[in-house]
Design an enzyme around this catalytic site. Structure first.
Site: not given
Ligand SMILES: Cc1cc2nc3c(=O)[nH]c(=O)nc-3n(C[C@H](O)[C@H](O)[C@H](O)COP(=O)(O)O)c2cc1C
Length: 354
Positions: A19-20, A74, A104, A143, A205-206, A228-229
């Protein structure tokens, strides 16, 4: 690495779009789901204070399409009775899974006892989880980050407590709240959580490349992976992962497909939201998506200065027409994987700004 189940819901393949806020809305989730390889999608985090007070934005954030199933909503908040009400509302709209945000780092969220603030108050988190369990019959998942600060890492204890409360899937982003998005996620802590509980555990993560994802998966022994990203940079990452898991070569989209995905996203945005918001969303995705492509920086600049649908379409057309396939391949192989977003807060800022 097999599919796993959250109660009777198959997460197949065991790959989750993380989720983002400001990103994984109704449009983005479907864009990614259609590329294949995604076993579960999750809404943006939704404020239960907004939901239970009838805030139209919060209600809109629960909208989803059948093609997205299985779909998790979520929620975040700090008050057990409000969290239970919000969870009930998610069940009523037909969500398959209810997920609680305990990660968060945004000060506004933490100040009100929600997000990663709950890691400082495990008793309150326990009250919230028990209240939600009484209110809903769909599976409850969590989460987590690894701790509130680097000196108070408690993710293993929190995960054990959550399992006792009836949580059916734990997802761990391997950073503390204090870390924000700095440094690397600690996958060893994720492994420790996996070893400490008997419910499914997914790591996060990453993960921006298949090799790194496979390495972390093997090392940690998790049931699933959240990305995510990486999905913004490469919407095919789940499909590529699935291919590798099945022993196939990872799918490689050609330039025409890359262009098509940007246009599909833009068209979906224009169909769903006012033009000004759609332009902002397009700039946000294109900013990540064109990283590492030749001329990507110049393209992003022209896009940022585009003020109408037609201007954006013209710039996309000009950019892709001008690309030379050989250069693309060579530069892609050395693509930088800088991750631009720094926090949920910055995402909210993006969302608010557009
Ligand atoms: C722009 C952005 C918004 C995010 N919003 C949420 C969110 O609403 N809920 C959540 O559990 N995590 C949120 N996250 C965290 C991501 O779900 C994830 O845990 C984190 O980016 C690490 O994963 P990644 O390296 O694959 O991006 C957000 C991350 C980013 C970058």
């Amino acid at each position: 690495m097999k599919p796993f189940f959250v109660r009777d819901i198959a997460i197949d393949p065991p790959l989750i779009l993380s989720p983002m806020a400001g990103v994984t809305d109704y449009v983005f989730r479907r864009l990614i789901k259609r590329r294949g390889g995604v076993g579960l999608v999750v809404s943006e985090f939704i404020s239960v204070e907004g939901l239970t007070r009838g805030n139209p934005k919060s209600k809109r954030q629960m909208r989803f399409d059948e093609e997205e199933r299985p779909f998790a909503v979520q929620i975040f908040g700090g008050r057990p009775e409000r969290m239970a009400m919000g969870a009930e509302m998610a069940e009523e709209v037909g969500a398959d899974i209810l997920d609680v945000n305990c990660g968060c780092p945004a000060p506004k969220v933490v100040k009100n006892g929600g997000g990663s603030g709950l890691l400082r108050e495990p008793d309150r988190l326990e009250d919230i989880l028990r209240a939600i369990k009484r209110a809903i019959s769909i599976p409850l998942t969590l989460k987590l980050r690894t701790g509130y600060s680097d000196s108070s890492i408690n993710v293993v204890d929190v995960a054990k407590m959550a399992e006792q409360c009836g949580v059916e899937h734990i997802q761990v982003h391997g950073r503390t709240r204090e870390q924000g998005y700095k440094g690397l996620a600690n996958w060893d802590l994720i492994r420790q959580v996996k070893e400490a509980v008997s419910i499914p555990v997914s790591g996060n993560g990453d993960i921006t490349s298949i090799d790194y994802g496979m390495e972390k998966w093997r090392e940690s022994g998790v049931n699933g992976i959240l990305i995510g990203r990486g999905a913004m940079q490469n919407p095919w990452i789940f499909r590529q992962f699935e291919d590798v898991l099945a022993g196939r070569d990872p799918y490689q989209p050609d330039l025409a497909e890359k262009k098509a995905v940007l246009l599909e996203f833009f068209e979906m945005c224009l169909g769903e939201m006012p033009e000004i918001v759609a332009l902002g969303k397009m700039k946000q995705l294109a900013g990540q998506f064109t990283k590492g492509l030749p001329g990507g920086a110049v393209f992003r600049q022209t896009l940022y200065h585009s003020h109408s649908e037609q201007e954006i379409l013209d710039n996309i057309e000009a950019y892709f027409t001008g690309l030379n396939g050989d250069r693309v391949r060579s530069e892609e192989s050395s693509a930088d994987t800088d991750l631009e977003f720094a926090s949920c807060e910055s995402a909210s800022t993006v969302a608010a700004a557009i």
